[in-house]
Design a protein around this motif. Structure first.
Motif, PDB file in Angstrom:
ATOM      1  N   ASN A   1       0.883  -1.223   0.055  1.00 36.02           N
ATOM      2  CA  ASN A   1      -0.020   0.028   0.023  1.00 36.02           C
ATOM      3  C   ASN A   1       0.836   1.234   0.066  1.00 36.02           C
ATOM      4  O   ASN A   1       0.740   2.260  -0.739  1.00 36.02           O
ATOM      5  N   ILE A   2       1.956   1.332   0.854  1.00 41.00           N
ATOM      6  CA  ILE A   2       2.764   2.332   0.855  1.00 41.00           C
ATOM      7  C   ILE A   2       3.414   2.659  -0.225  1.00 41.00           C
ATOM      8  O   ILE A   2       3.837   3.686  -0.969  1.00 41.00           O
TER       9      ILE A   2
ATOM     10  N   GLY B   1       4.226   6.055  -5.106  1.00 42.30           N
ATOM     11  CA  GLY B   1       4.409   5.956  -6.675  1.00 42.30           C
ATOM     12  C   GLY B   1       3.256   6.913  -7.428  1.00 42.30           C
ATOM     13  O   GLY B   1       3.820   7.337  -8.410  1.00 42.30           O
ATOM     14  N   LYS B   2       1.991   7.034  -7.012  1.00 40.40           N
ATOM     15  CA  LYS B   2       0.959   7.495  -7.599  1.00 40.40           C
ATOM     16  C   LYS B   2       1.128   8.921  -7.232  1.00 40.40           C
ATOM     17  O   LYS B   2       0.367   9.712  -7.857  1.00 40.40           O
ATOM     18  N   ASN B   3       1.973   9.494  -6.469  1.00 32.74           N
ATOM     19  CA  ASN B   3       1.839  10.947  -5.973  1.00 32.74           C
ATOM     20  C   ASN B   3       3.205  11.429  -5.901  1.00 32.74           C
ATOM     21  O   ASN B   3       3.335  12.291  -4.845  1.00 32.74           O
ATOM     22  N   GLY B   4       4.056  11.236  -6.793  1.00 35.35           N
ATOM     23  CA  GLY B   4       5.385  11.793  -6.884  1.00 35.35           C
ATOM     24  C   GLY B   4       6.270  11.261  -5.912  1.00 35.35           C
ATOM     25  O   GLY B   4       7.142  12.011  -5.686  1.00 35.35           O
ATOM     26  N   GLY B   5       5.920  10.418  -5.533  1.00 30.27           N
ATOM     27  CA  GLY B   5       7.022   9.890  -4.433  1.00 30.27           C
ATOM     28  C   GLY B   5       7.663   8.656  -4.530  1.00 30.27           C
ATOM     29  O   GLY B   5       7.449   8.206  -5.976  1.00 30.27           O
ATOM     30  N   GLU B   6       8.513   8.261  -3.656  1.00 31.98           N
ATOM     31  CA  GLU B   6       9.507   6.929  -3.943  1.00 31.98           C
ATOM     32  C   GLU B   6       9.677   6.019  -2.782  1.00 31.98           C
ATOM     33  O   GLU B   6      10.039   6.829  -1.697  1.00 31.98           O
TER      34      GLU B   6
ATOM     35  N   ASP C   1      -1.824  13.331   2.552  1.00 31.32           N
ATOM     36  CA  ASP C   1      -3.329  13.096   2.876  1.00 31.32           C
ATOM     37  C   ASP C   1      -3.608  11.615   2.355  1.00 31.32           C
ATOM     38  O   ASP C   1      -4.267  10.848   2.912  1.00 31.32           O
ATOM     39  N   LYS C   2      -2.994  11.115   1.283  1.00 35.53           N
ATOM     40  CA  LYS C   2      -3.276   9.841   0.669  1.00 35.53           C
ATOM     41  C   LYS C   2      -2.710   8.687   1.665  1.00 35.53           C
ATOM     42  O   LYS C   2      -3.180   7.947   1.926  1.00 35.53           O
TER      43      LYS C   2
END
Length: 243
Positions: free
Chosen positions: A109-110, A115-120, A227-228
């Motif tokens: 999940n993390i 990945g979907k919100n500009g992170g890694e 938030d996500k």
């Protein structure tokens, strides 16, 4: 997180449905504390402070009692506190604290949310040199408080620093943020109680050693990611390098 960013987050949380978002996380924190140190708050400082934090958020007593009771049930047997490292938008760094009974599910999940919100998603321990694990307490400021005297007293109990957190609203009170080393949590909590200070919250937190400034536009991107992450039931706390 930085003071201004924390205030913005608090204002946003006030608009969220507490029953659906905040209370379950507070309940899980109470359950984990009771599982680790026993169900008696008088003998378990972490549980005592988890309860104080929940009360500060107006969590009903029956919810608190139910969370303590769950610690002795079979459903709580496999719950563990785990930390994951991540990189967010614009060079933000995140330590994501989770309480989970299924590490495989939580990791998936993390990774997906990042990945979907500009992170890694980063290997565990990647950010250990960028954050310090500290005991952090927030206590109500007594009337006519002698801050110097309080600090001198608490140094003997492991306090390494303190700062005044000024109220952001007219109906709020100033509080004192007290810092200590990771392994001084119990001793520092004892000192706070002996001085008769009323704790608003207390926990072990990750604090960035080098905090960075971000523009409002950049912070909006970071907030979307946070938030996500906070929508995930397993996520308990998120620590960043935001000044």
């Amino acid at each position: 997180m930085g003071r201004a960013f924390e205030y913005r987050r608090a204002a946003k949380e006030a608009r969220w449905g507490k029953m659906s978002r905040i209370f379950p996380k507070l309940g899980k924190a109470i359950t984990v504390a009771a599982k680790e140190g026993g169900p008696d708050p008088d003998m378990n400082p972490k549980l005592r402070l988890a309860i104080a934090t929940a009360k500060a958020q107006n969590m009903p007593k029956n919810n608190i009692d139910a969370a303590i009771k769950r610690a002795s049930g079979k459903d709580a047997a496999d719950i563990k506190t785990i930390h994951y490292d991540g990189r967010g938008p614009h060079g933000t760094m995140l330590i994501i604290e989770c309480a989970t009974d299924n590490n495989t599910r939580t990791v998936a999940n993390i990774k997906s949310i990042l990945g979907k919100n500009g992170g890694e998603f980063l290997p565990t321990g990647s950010l250990s040199y960028m954050f310090e694990h500290r005991a952090v307490f927030e206590v109500k400021m007594p009337e006519n408080a002698d801050l110097e005297e309080i600090e001198l007293e608490l140094i003997d109990y492991g306090m390494s620093g303190a700062e005044v957190n000024e109220a952001q609203e007219d109906d709020e009170e100033d509080t004192l943020i007290i810092y200590g080393e990771y392994d001084s949590f119990g001793e520092l909590n004892e000192g706070i109680e002996k001085l008769g200070l009323e704790a608003v919250s207390g926990s072990l937190k990750y604090i960035a050693t080098n905090k960075l400034e971000f523009s409002d536009e950049q912070l909006e991107d970071v907030e979307k990611l946070i938030d996500k992450l906070e929508e995930d039931d397993d996520v308990q706390n998120i620590y960043t390098n935001i000044a």
